[in-house]
Scaffold this motif. Structure first.
Motif, PDB file in Angstrom:
ATOM      1  N   ARG A 119      -5.813  -0.051   2.372  1.00 26.47           N
ATOM      2  CA  ARG A 119      -7.169  -0.328   2.711  1.00 26.47           C
ATOM      3  C   ARG A 119      -7.736   0.531   3.829  1.00 26.47           C
ATOM      4  NH1 ARG A 119      -8.526  -3.836  -1.310  1.00 26.47           N
ATOM      5  NH2 ARG A 119      -6.971  -5.542  -1.771  1.00 26.47           N
ATOM      6  N   PRO A 120      -8.976   0.426   3.844  1.00 28.49           N
ATOM      7  CA  PRO A 120      -9.599   1.314   4.799  1.00 28.49           C
ATOM      8  C   PRO A 120      -8.906   0.939   6.481  1.00 28.49           C
ATOM      9  CG  PRO A 120     -11.197   0.605   3.323  1.00 28.49           C
ATOM     10  CD  PRO A 120      -9.998  -0.196   2.958  1.00 28.49           C
ATOM     11  N   ASP A 121      -8.749  -0.195   6.333  1.00 29.82           N
ATOM     12  CA  ASP A 121      -8.304  -0.530   8.256  1.00 29.82           C
ATOM     13  C   ASP A 121      -6.878   0.031   8.127  1.00 29.82           C
ATOM     14  OD1 ASP A 121      -6.871  -2.497   6.468  1.00 29.82           O
ATOM     15  OD2 ASP A 121      -7.643  -3.917   7.687  1.00 29.82           O
ATOM     16  N   GLY A 122      -6.102   0.576   7.135  1.00 29.91           N
ATOM     17  CA  GLY A 122      -4.713   1.014   7.184  1.00 29.91           C
ATOM     18  C   GLY A 122      -3.515  -0.019   6.705  1.00 29.91           C
ATOM     19  N   SER A 123      -4.129  -1.278   6.442  1.00 31.66           N
ATOM     20  CA  SER A 123      -3.043  -2.436   5.840  1.00 31.66           C
ATOM     21  C   SER A 123      -2.671  -2.182   4.387  1.00 31.66           C
ATOM     22  CB  SER A 123      -3.922  -3.573   5.985  1.00 31.66           C
ATOM     23  OG  SER A 123      -4.867  -3.594   5.397  1.00 31.66           O
ATOM     24  N   PRO A 124      -1.749  -2.478   3.920  1.00 33.00           N
ATOM     25  CA  PRO A 124      -1.278  -2.223   2.562  1.00 33.00           C
ATOM     26  C   PRO A 124      -1.848  -2.903   1.596  1.00 33.00           C
ATOM     27  CG  PRO A 124       0.649  -3.588   4.024  1.00 33.00           C
ATOM     28  CD  PRO A 124      -0.504  -3.214   4.691  1.00 33.00           C
ATOM     29  N   TYR A 125      -1.945  -2.303   0.424  1.00 33.31           N
ATOM     30  CA  TYR A 125      -2.441  -3.108  -0.692  1.00 33.31           C
ATOM     31  C   TYR A 125      -1.642  -4.140  -1.170  1.00 33.31           C
ATOM     32  CZ  TYR A 125      -4.167  -3.943  -5.351  1.00 33.31           C
ATOM     33  OH  TYR A 125      -4.729  -4.500  -6.310  1.00 33.31           O
ATOM     34  N   ARG A 126      -1.965  -5.288  -1.392  1.00 35.43           N
ATOM     35  CA  ARG A 126      -1.165  -6.410  -1.748  1.00 35.43           C
ATOM     36  C   ARG A 126      -1.815  -7.222  -3.153  1.00 35.43           C
ATOM     37  NH1 ARG A 126       2.951  -9.046   0.843  1.00 35.43           N
ATOM     38  NH2 ARG A 126       2.304 -10.979  -0.125  1.00 35.43           N
ATOM     39  N   VAL A 127      -1.116  -7.312  -4.324  1.00 33.33           N
ATOM     40  CA  VAL A 127      -1.972  -7.814  -5.395  1.00 33.33           C
ATOM     41  C   VAL A 127      -2.047  -9.175  -5.404  1.00 33.33           C
ATOM     42  CG1 VAL A 127      -0.508  -6.281  -6.821  1.00 33.33           C
ATOM     43  CG2 VAL A 127       0.457  -8.556  -6.541  1.00 33.33           C
ATOM     44  N   SER A 175      -9.532   9.574  -3.477  1.00 32.38           N
ATOM     45  CA  SER A 175     -10.355   8.737  -4.397  1.00 32.38           C
ATOM     46  C   SER A 175     -10.511   7.419  -3.634  1.00 32.38           C
ATOM     47  CB  SER A 175      -9.375   8.070  -5.349  1.00 32.38           C
ATOM     48  OG  SER A 175      -9.317   9.520  -6.541  1.00 32.38           O
ATOM     49  N   VAL A 176     -11.824   6.697  -3.859  1.00 30.99           N
ATOM     50  CA  VAL A 176     -12.156   5.599  -3.222  1.00 30.99           C
ATOM     51  C   VAL A 176     -12.359   4.537  -4.322  1.00 30.99           C
ATOM     52  CG1 VAL A 176     -14.120   4.410  -1.951  1.00 30.99           C
ATOM     53  CG2 VAL A 176     -13.341   6.664  -1.326  1.00 30.99           C
ATOM     54  N   PHE A 177     -11.879   3.148  -4.043  1.00 35.50           N
ATOM     55  CA  PHE A 177     -12.151   2.326  -5.152  1.00 35.50           C
ATOM     56  C   PHE A 177     -12.726   1.214  -4.445  1.00 35.50           C
ATOM     57  CE2 PHE A 177      -8.183   4.723  -5.890  1.00 35.50           C
ATOM     58  CZ  PHE A 177      -8.356   5.270  -7.129  1.00 35.50           C
ATOM     59  N   ASP A 201     -12.231  -2.547  -1.553  1.00 31.86           N
ATOM     60  CA  ASP A 201     -12.107  -1.301  -0.980  1.00 31.86           C
ATOM     61  C   ASP A 201     -10.547  -0.776  -0.633  1.00 31.86           C
ATOM     62  OD1 ASP A 201     -15.078  -1.112  -0.779  1.00 31.86           O
ATOM     63  OD2 ASP A 201     -15.022  -1.827   1.244  1.00 31.86           O
ATOM     64  N   LEU A 202     -10.361   0.285  -1.131  1.00 27.98           N
ATOM     65  CA  LEU A 202      -9.226   0.984  -1.227  1.00 27.98           C
ATOM     66  C   LEU A 202      -9.214   2.534  -1.067  1.00 27.98           C
ATOM     67  CD1 LEU A 202      -5.981   0.619  -1.307  1.00 27.98           C
ATOM     68  CD2 LEU A 202      -6.426   0.678  -4.107  1.00 27.98           C
ATOM     69  N   ILE A 203      -8.471   3.046  -0.305  1.00 31.43           N
ATOM     70  CA  ILE A 203      -8.697   4.515  -0.121  1.00 31.43           C
ATOM     71  C   ILE A 203      -7.364   5.297  -0.597  1.00 31.43           C
ATOM     72  CG2 ILE A 203      -8.969   6.627   1.265  1.00 31.43           C
ATOM     73  CD1 ILE A 203     -10.295   4.653   3.269  1.00 31.43           C
ATOM     74  N   GLY A 204      -7.241   6.074  -1.701  1.00 36.51           N
ATOM     75  CA  GLY A 204      -6.194   6.771  -1.976  1.00 36.51           C
ATOM     76  C   GLY A 204      -6.164   8.318  -1.615  1.00 36.51           C
TER      77      GLY A 204
END
Length: 270
Positions: free
Chosen positions: A233-241, A207-209, A248-251
């Motif tokens: 994130r697409p660069d591999g960094s973690p999602y932070r609120v 899924s892509v957000f 952009d976010l990849i699941g």
């Protein structure tokens, strides 16, 4: 920070909000019960009433925690600053409002607990089926009391739920040319409370957000990662609120599928 007692209390609060403010209004909304927030984005009386209930109950459960609710932020964008200041609840009182207002599933309730950007707990309720997902850091992912491990669809090509609604024409063309040939594309459910479980339960592989607002993603990102999938994130960094201005976010249902997709994205022409 999450405990069995906290999990039980949060679940009870979410189910109460669903049963009292949301489900009774399903397919019974009048025109005056629906307002437009923006193009293709609506809010209903159910959203507002559910958020009021969730805010009151969660604030009482942890008085030291602020509350960041989707509708509160819409009314006052400065509420978002609470995400950077300390412990806070993050509330999406009715995820999938467009579906709900149209009288169709899926829709749900999302709640997360975070502290200065770090997600401490996530809870996801499907209002119609009652399916309840929860996760905590290093505590695994659970559905209705059973621990779950993410599984892929096993299909070749893998199944990707990708929306191009928020992409400009050039970005949409890149997806069609460089991504689509490698996957079987399916519609998104327009409901993060459904989309993240699909990545765990073997329905979708990717899924892509494009928009990554915290009330849509905090609970789901934690749930997917704790199940052994990957959201980043697409660069591999973690999602932070607390990085709510990023996009952009990849699941993915597995780290390997995440890596394959991220490589395709990185190699797309600029």
């Amino acid at each position: 920070m999450t405990t069995p007692a906290l999990n039980t209390a949060v679940e009870a609060i979410m189910r109460e909000a669903s049963e009292r403010a949301i489900v009774p209004r399903y397919r019974t909304l009048a025109a005056c019960d629906i307002d437009n927030k923006a193009a293709d984005d609506v809010v209903t009386v159910a959203d507002r009433d559910a958020e009021a209930m969730l805010t009151e109950r969660l604030a009482a459960l942890l008085p030291e925690a602020a509350v960041v609710g989707e509708e509160a932020v819409f009314a006052d964008p400065s509420v978002m600053e609470r995400l950077k200041q300390g412990l806070c609840w993050i509330v999406d009182p009715l995820d999938g409002t467009n579906n709900f207002a149209a009288g169709k599933p899926p829709f749900g309730v999302l709640v997360a607990l975070a502290d200065r950007g770090d997600i401490l707990g996530g809870w996801i309720l499907d209002c119609l089926t009652g399916r309840f997902c929860r996760a905590a850091p290093k505590g695994g992912a659970w559905i209705d009391g059973t621990r779950v491990v993410a599984r892929t669809t096993g299909e070749d090509p893998p199944v990707a739920a990708i929306s191009t609604v928020f992409l400009d024409e050039a970005a949409r063309a890149k997806v069609c040319t460089h991504i689509a040939p490698h996957y079987r594309l399916v519609d998104i459910p327009r409901c993060a409370a459904e989309q993240y479980p699909r990545l765990v339960l073997g329905t979708n592989d990717i899924s892509v957000f494009n928009r990554t607002l915290p009330w849509d993603h905090a609970a789901g990102v934690l749930f997917l990662n704790e199940a052994g999938g990957k959201a980043a994130r697409p660069d591999g960094s973690p999602y932070r609120v607390d990085e709510y201005e990023r996009r952009d976010l990849i699941g993915a249902s597995s780290p390997a599928l995440w890596d394959q997709f991220a490589e395709l994205v990185a190699n797309m022409p600029g």
